[in-house]
Design an enzyme around this catalytic site. Structure first.
Site, PDB file in Angstrom:
ATOM      1  N   ILE A  15      38.802 116.990 -15.690  1.00 14.88           N
ATOM      2  CA  ILE A  15      38.683 115.705 -15.015  1.00 14.88           C
ATOM      3  C   ILE A  15      39.666 114.684 -15.594  1.00 14.88           C
ATOM      4  O   ILE A  15      40.240 113.882 -14.861  1.00 14.88           O
ATOM      5  CB  ILE A  15      37.233 115.199 -15.106  1.00 14.88           C
ATOM      6  N   ASP A  69      43.008 114.039 -32.081  1.00 16.47           N
ATOM      7  CA  ASP A  69      41.697 114.623 -32.259  1.00 16.47           C
ATOM      8  C   ASP A  69      40.711 113.455 -32.270  1.00 16.47           C
ATOM      9  O   ASP A  69      40.696 112.654 -33.200  1.00 16.47           O
ATOM     10  CB  ASP A  69      41.627 115.397 -33.579  1.00 16.47           C
ATOM     11  N   TYR A 166      23.049 118.260 -23.990  1.00 15.76           N
ATOM     12  CA  TYR A 166      23.788 117.782 -22.820  1.00 15.76           C
ATOM     13  C   TYR A 166      23.099 116.562 -22.218  1.00 15.76           C
ATOM     14  O   TYR A 166      23.726 115.534 -21.947  1.00 15.76           O
ATOM     15  CB  TYR A 166      23.875 118.908 -21.793  1.00 15.76           C
ATOM     16  N   THR A 201      36.872 122.398 -12.604  1.00 12.59           N
ATOM     17  CA  THR A 201      37.718 122.300 -13.794  1.00 12.59           C
ATOM     18  C   THR A 201      38.169 123.695 -14.228  1.00 12.59           C
ATOM     19  O   THR A 201      37.621 124.709 -13.788  1.00 12.59           O
ATOM     20  CB  THR A 201      36.958 121.638 -14.945  1.00 12.59           C
TER      21      THR A 201
END
Length: 255
Positions: A15, A69, A166, A201
């Protein structure tokens, strides 16, 4: 959007890459960040910061690849110091970096799930969104800019995702958008979250064998971000989590 300066985190693929490409089509300068570079790879999936930056250029914008990072606060600080030195301000931050696919994604009771999901989704996810916003805020205030967080949850939904880490991360992103909006609104900056639907994706295609016809293109969320950035009344969305499909209906852009 020529003259618009944007930072899109986690944009080597997925995305983030789609958002960067749409901004490039509009002529923006896009700082493309990710830890995936041609010199340092962490995944077998395709995509690096250099690849996306080149594609932004091919679309008509200016792509600036920066290997970051987002678990390293000093690297994030250096990124925004560079943006300040080169442009003096920032119009758009898209906080998208997350390592949610670093482990096999399967649900189950929380005690059966690897604790590494915390690092991948909360540290390189919710926390990295906050750190990026923390360093970006002074630059955004200079221009009355916009922060867009990417997430996948309605903070008020009663549905349980079936994956504690999640669910916690995505709910946290929505709450973070509300809190950022509260603090930034008096300074002319709008913060909100967008929630893409099922998106094709690179990670999803790899997981499902590549033969996926349903779902949205990675550029669909990018059209939502562009529409929000171009809306002079975007402040009415401050603090909300907005489904991309609903934004397509509101602004009239295609899937």
């Amino acid at each position: 959007m020529a003259g618009t300066v944007a930072v899109v985190t986690g944009a080597a693929r997925g995305i983030g890459r789609g958002i960067a490409l749409v901004l490039g089509e509009a002529g923006a300068t896009v700082y493309v960040t990710d830890r995936e570079s041609r010199e340092q790879r962490h995944s077998e999936l395709p995509g690096t910061v250099e690849d996306t930056a080149e594609q932004v250029g091919e679309r008509g914008g200016t792509g600036v690849p920066v290997r970051v990072d987002h678990a390293d606060d000093r690297a994030v600080e250096a990124l925004f110091a560079r943006v300040r030195a080169e442009h003096g301000g920032l119009d758009l931050l898209v906080a998208n970096a997350c390592a949610g696919n670093a482990l096999p994604f399967r649900g189950g009771p929380f005690w059966t799930l690897p604790l590494d999901h915390w690092h991948n989704m909360i540290d390189i996810g919710v926390r990295s969104h906050l750190v990026s916003a923390w360093y970006a805020a002074p630059l955004l205030i200079e221009r009355g800019g916009l922060i867009v967080l990417t997430g996948y949850a309605d903070p008020d939904a009663e549905v349980i995702a079936g994956h504690l880490f999640y669910d916690l991360a995505m709910t946290g992103v929505s709450r973070l958008a509300r809190l950022l909006a509260h603090d930034l609104r008096p300074h002319g900056v709008t913060a909100l979250a967008v929630s893409p639907g099922f998106t094709r994706t690179e990670a999803i295609l790899a997981e499902l064998g590549g033969d996926v016809t349903e779902g949205d293109s990675v550029e669909f969320p990018g059209r939502a971000v562009r529409a929000l950035l171009e809306d002079p009344e975007v402040g009415r969305h401050a603090g909300r989590t907005l489904p991309v499909a609903a934004l397509a209906e509101e602004y009239g852009f295609p899937r």
